[in-house]
Design an enzyme around this catalytic site. Structure first.
Site, short mmCIF file in Angstrom:
data_model
loop_
_atom_site.label_atom_id
_atom_site.label_comp_id
_atom_site.label_asym_id
_atom_site.label_seq_id
_atom_site.Cartn_x
_atom_site.Cartn_y
_atom_site.Cartn_z
NE ARG A 92 -0.81 2.43 13.30
CZ ARG A 92 -0.08 1.34 13.16
NH1 ARG A 92 1.05 1.22 13.83
NH2 ARG A 92 -0.45 0.38 12.35
CB SER B 128 -4.22 -7.05 7.80
OG SER B 128 -3.80 -5.84 8.37
CG ASP C 280 -2.12 -0.91 1.07
OD1 ASP C 280 -2.42 -1.32 -0.07
OD2 ASP C 280 -2.74 -1.23 2.11
CG ASP D 43 -4.03 1.78 12.98
OD1 ASP D 43 -4.07 1.99 14.21
OD2 ASP D 43 -3.67 0.71 12.48
#
Ligand code: ARG
Length: 389
Positions: free
Chosen positions: A92, A173, A13, A121
């Site tokens: 994060r 994932s 990505d 996220d």
């Protein structure tokens, strides 16, 4: 040329995002944050450059992660919905805060991330950016671009000469850092399907292992783990050792349906051996040294703290205020806790502290008893007074 700092993981990505942003006319600085995700950076750096990044910036954030994020969360006792020890969620705000710093250093006017529009996220990234610099433009390519499938993305990558490694790609994932692994998607999307052995990243193989019980002792100072089995130990090393050992035993696996901030229920599995052992040990030491009212009140704070972390509200006045509260509670959380490791579980078997509030002469049913049992009657009569018929 407008400059954007992209939080770059090295995966498909964000590799494609580099090219996509460059095609939109941005000068793309690929920023990689090292929070212990065990990815090799060299191929990722080469990939970023091939994809069209004007610069690659790598930041080792592991130390800061432990001191400024993991230890405060540990002291607070933050666990989301009773199980998730928040590895991804805690990383994060750190990654995004450093990204803002990189944007300033590079004189960029925009930041970008590779999160989808369905997860937590994206919220954590963008709230952090806005809380630290509201003037930065925020771009979320994955939320906007035209690709409808992974295959289309791969075709785009091939067409533009972005080297990608599709053979290695797992059906899951996966997000990893020193505090744990988060796994979702693939067959895990069926909440009734048992997680297959290959979905486990750190604890894989635990089922087949024949292990003897093992006891470890963790030393705490003011709520912070400072030693293992009597040896003073650097925080990163301590976490790494507990992760390695706990992984063998399959400790810290969680399989849960969780409530995302965006309203979706999702099925997640986690592996957090060190976090699980440390949180349990820390909580146990608190039960020895904190009085009842403080301990009970703090349980509510822990839950609120976990929500703030999960919801991306790290850089907020409430989180700072809760940290100040928690810090005052940790002054006496010093001592040692022994934890017995067995397959799939860690169990506290002993604790001691110079600040222990436990008094054997009060608790005992043996001969050393100093408790005047006659006092109990008056206490109970007054306690019952409002309810007496
Ligand atoms: N559900 C967790 C969270 O929101 C983890 C999400 C990260 N995930 C991933 N597997 N890729 O914090």
């Amino acid at each position: 040329m407008k400059k954007v700092v992209l939080a770059y993981s090295g995966g498909l990505d964000t590799s494609v995002a580099i090219h996509w942003l460059a095609a939109k006319g941005y000068g793309v600085v690929a920023y990689m944050a090292d929070v212990g995700q065990e990815k090799t950076t060299a191929p990722a750096i080469a990939r970023a450059k091939k994809a069209g990044a004007v610069k690659v910036v790598v930041r080792d954030l592991k130390k800061k992660f432990v001191t400024d994020y993991l230890w405060p969360a540990l002291k607070a006792g933050a666990v989301y919905e009773g199980r998730y020890t928040l590895a991804t969620a805690l990383s994060r705000p750190l990654i995004a805060a450093e990204q803002v710093a990189v944007a300033h250093a590079e004189k960029a006017t925009a930041v970008a991330h590779g999160c989808t529009g369905k997860g937590n996220d994206q919220v954590r990234f963008e709230v952090t950016t806005q809380a630290l610099d509201g003037s930065l433009e925020i771009l979320a390519p994955v939320r906007e671009w035209e690709f409808k499938s992974r295959e289309e993305e791969i075709r785009y990558a091939r067409r533009h000469g972005i080297p990608i490694d599709v053979t290695k790609k797992s059906p899951f994932s996966i997000d990893k850092n020193i505090w744990g692994v988060s796994v979702e998607a693939g067959v895990l999307e069926d909440p009734n399907a048992e997680p297959p052995a290959e979905s486990f990243q750190w604890t894989r193989g635990a089922e087949g292992r024949n292990l003897k019980e093992k006891t470890v002792e963790i030393q705490f100072e003011k709520g912070v783990p400072v030693g293992l089995n009597g040896r003073k130990m650097d925080a990163l090393k301590l976490i790494a050792e507990l992760n390695a050992l706990g992984s063998l035993y399959g400790i810290g696996r969680m399989d849960m349906i969780e409530n995302r901030l965006v309203g979706i229920k999702s099925r997640e599995t986690y592996e957090a051996p060190a976090a699980t052992i440390l949180i349990q040990a820390h909580r146990d030491l608190e039960s020895l040294v904190l009085d009842r009212e403080l301990l009970h009140y703090k349980e509510g704070v822990a839950q609120k703290y976990a929500e703030l972390v999960y919801y991306g509200l790290w850089f907020t006045p409430l989180r700072k205020a809760l940290d100040a509260f928690v810090e005052t509670t940790q002054a006496r959380v010093t001592g040692a806790v022994r934890v017995k490791l067995r397959k799939y579980s860690a169990c506290v078997v002993g604790r001691r502290s110079p600040y222990s509030l436990y008094k054997e002469t009060l608790a005992t049913y043996g001969g050393k008893d100093k408790f005047d049992q006659r006092l109990a009657k008056g206490f109970i009569d007054l306690w019952a007074l409002p309810y007496r018929k």
